[in-house]
Design an enzyme around this catalytic site. Structure first.
Site, PDB file in Angstrom:
ATOM      1  N   PHE A  31      17.720 -50.150  51.860  1.00 16.54           N
ATOM      2  CA  PHE A  31      18.092 -50.699  53.166  1.00 16.54           C
ATOM      3  C   PHE A  31      19.196 -51.730  53.025  1.00 16.54           C
ATOM      4  O   PHE A  31      19.095 -52.848  53.537  1.00 16.54           O
ATOM      5  CB  PHE A  31      16.880 -51.342  53.887  1.00 16.54           C
ATOM      6  CG  PHE A  31      15.786 -50.376  54.214  1.00 16.54           C
ATOM      7  CD1 PHE A  31      15.866 -49.577  55.349  1.00 16.54           C
ATOM      8  CD2 PHE A  31      14.679 -50.251  53.383  1.00 16.54           C
ATOM      9  CE1 PHE A  31      14.836 -48.690  55.657  1.00 16.54           C
ATOM     10  CE2 PHE A  31      13.655 -49.360  53.677  1.00 16.54           C
ATOM     11  CZ  PHE A  31      13.730 -48.581  54.812  1.00 16.54           C
ATOM     12  N   HIS A  32      20.212 -51.378  52.279  1.00 19.25           N
ATOM     13  CA  HIS A  32      21.360 -52.281  52.172  1.00 19.25           C
ATOM     14  C   HIS A  32      22.593 -51.514  51.711  1.00 19.25           C
ATOM     15  O   HIS A  32      22.498 -50.350  51.298  1.00 19.25           O
ATOM     16  CB  HIS A  32      21.051 -53.433  51.209  1.00 19.25           C
ATOM     17  CG  HIS A  32      20.823 -53.004  49.790  1.00 19.25           C
ATOM     18  ND1 HIS A  32      19.574 -52.892  49.234  1.00 19.25           N
ATOM     19  CD2 HIS A  32      21.685 -52.641  48.822  1.00 19.25           C
ATOM     20  CE1 HIS A  32      19.687 -52.485  47.981  1.00 19.25           C
ATOM     21  NE2 HIS A  32      20.954 -52.317  47.706  1.00 19.25           N
ATOM     22  N   SER A  33      23.711 -52.219  51.787  1.00 24.87           N
ATOM     23  CA  SER A  33      24.971 -51.728  51.236  1.00 24.87           C
ATOM     24  C   SER A  33      25.530 -52.841  50.353  1.00 24.87           C
ATOM     25  O   SER A  33      24.974 -53.940  50.318  1.00 24.87           O
ATOM     26  CB  SER A  33      25.933 -51.409  52.377  1.00 24.87           C
ATOM     27  OG  SER A  33      27.219 -51.184  51.871  1.00 24.87           O
TER      28      SER A  33
END
Ligand code: TYD
Length: 139
Positions: A49-51
């Protein structure tokens, strides 16, 4: 899709078993600064759930199977990793989620930089805004 590609590693097989070397720049496009591995992930758990703004990574399921959702504002794909000789390169500005870890799965991650929390984008709305500019600029 952009900033995501599958990577195939050569397997060295003999009567003692199999081995896969990963060396920069032969099999890896960035110099390695860090590795980490994720294991013992329970059923139904979803991580990631991230970049990242700059980080490049290659993900390899060295044991078992793991699904990876890779997503930009323009494209989306689910890749199942289930082969130690295959990796998934994820470049900057790609949202990722990892899920469906099989029992005893081990996800090895090769990373281009040291751990740096300020390189993370964890809010999807902020990510989407930044990624639209990032990918538009590079069309
Ligand atoms: P996190 O990035 O949230 O894991 P995932 O991407 O799998 O959801 O990391 C979990 C915790 O581990 C967080 O507190 C930061 C820490 N961490 C490190 O200290 N070093 C690292 O290289 C990584 C990837 C995480």
């Amino acid at each position: 899709m952009r900033n995501v590609r599958e990577v195939k590693f050569n397997v060295i097989t003999d009567n003692r078993g199999k081995m896969i070397p990963v060396e920069y720049p032969k099999q890896l496009e960035f110099p390695l600064k860090r590795i980490y591995y994720i294991y013992d992930v329970g059923e139904g758990i979803r991580r990631g759930f991230h970049s990242h703004n700059d980080l490049e990574q290659v993900l390899i399921a060295v044991n078992g199977t793991v699904k990876i959702l890779v997503k930009t504002p323009y494209e989306e794909e689910i890749v199942e990793l289930n082969d130690p000789s295959k990796g998934l390169y994820i470049g900057p500005m790609v949202w990722r989620e990892m899920f469906d870890f099989s029992e005893n799965s081990v996800l090895l991650v090769l990373a281009s930089h040291e751990y740096d929390e300020s390189d993370y984008i964890r809010d999807y709305n902020i990510y989407e805004h930044k990624a639209k500019t990032y990918f538009r600029r590079r069309k």
